[in-house]
Design an enzyme around this catalytic site. Sequence first.
Site, PDB file in Angstrom:
ATOM      1  N   ARG A 177      21.673  60.161  71.195  1.00  0.00           N
ATOM      2  CA  ARG A 177      21.508  61.024  70.017  1.00  0.00           C
ATOM      3  C   ARG A 177      20.619  60.356  68.967  1.00  0.00           C
ATOM      4  NH1 ARG A 177      23.490  63.044  73.599  1.00  0.00           N
ATOM      5  NH2 ARG A 177      25.275  64.448  73.717  1.00  0.00           N
ATOM      6  N   SER A 253      29.009  70.072  68.533  1.00  0.00           N
ATOM      7  CA  SER A 253      29.703  68.792  68.403  1.00  0.00           C
ATOM      8  C   SER A 253      29.297  68.127  67.089  1.00  0.00           C
ATOM      9  CB  SER A 253      29.366  67.883  69.584  1.00  0.00           C
ATOM     10  OG  SER A 253      29.807  68.456  70.796  1.00  0.00           O
ATOM     11  N   GLU A 349      27.183  63.558  64.097  1.00  0.00           N
ATOM     12  CA  GLU A 349      25.954  63.905  64.808  1.00  0.00           C
ATOM     13  C   GLU A 349      25.131  64.853  63.955  1.00  0.00           C
ATOM     14  OE1 GLU A 349      24.741  66.247  68.934  1.00  0.00           O
ATOM     15  OE2 GLU A 349      26.621  65.134  68.859  1.00  0.00           O
TER      16      GLU A 349
END
Length: 357
Positions: A177, A253, A349
């Site tokens: 990520r 998420s 995130e």
Amino acid sequence: MPHLSPILTDTRHLYFPVMFSLKDRNTFRIPCFCRRFAEFSDAATLAALVAQAHAEHLPILPIGGGSNLLFVDDYPGIVLHSAITAIECVGEDAEHVLLRVGSGKVWDEFVAYVLAQGWSGPESLSDIPGEVGASAVQNIGAYGAEAAQFIVSVEVYDMQCGESRTIPAADIHYGYRYSHFKGPWAGQFIITHVTYRVNKRYVPRPLHGALVAEMARQGIDPATADAATVRRLTCAVRRSKLPWPEGPGSAGSFFMNPTISARQAQTLLAQYPDMPHYALPNDMVKVPAAWLIDQCGWKGRSMGPAGVWHKQPLVLVNNGGATGRDICRLADAIVADVRQRFGITLHPEAIYIGGEQ
């Protein structure tokens, strides 16, 4: 690539409203505004927009589908969105095809296009919200695959020097990520195109456990699976866990899976022997954030209008009327509980816009 002048003399075609609602431009559906909003369909228009923003001393925020953003406050500058959506074949060999894709192309439409040609590669990344440009920033991933596995290069407009350039994937330093677009290059580049390498035929790779379980549930032999099957099952699994896009507003998420030392993992496993964990290089271990959050009792709970999705504790949702600060308070409470119980700090995130984050 030729130099692009950052200034165009005729900008009459550019539309700048005094205030622009971003509620429909972020998947949390947070009610927020920016000072101005504009779209660009080519690099020349983008250069003109950047030059005008600089002349007016306005900050610039490029966005895609808004599926990984949390607007804590209104944005005081101009928000730019790519309307470049073309897909162009720019090379091939016996096994692969190179596809140059506009940054404004919806990611899942790109995946569908690849499979419609009989090609394969990103099928495990099906149904991920957002646009192509964001895939190169966030290094989106799911079910054992990441966008970085397919990215060859990224074309950007450099707002500091007023030029377009192409950056090879190796120079972007992709990680979990992560890319340099999120790190030292944040705020410097706006992505216009991404070039991917995809397979001309289906190349089987180890299937994620969730997809294997879904195949078993549907009576499908994994040995017979093809790219279309993997895509269909990936979409089914995602839709069974996530509220987006039809349900409450969310960013998918919200937290990244944390990595801890092997020593800390062994200490925790002595107390929680059923803790899921995955060995990583350099004596590190990845622990699912969803499990940590669930163990702290947050699954299905709410704080005012912000809540944790009842099917997936990684997902924070706007149950109706939540502000960005409501989501922040919920996220902070979850982080504090996980840290207190496990000694692990979760990191979002989602990218915070405004506030003190």
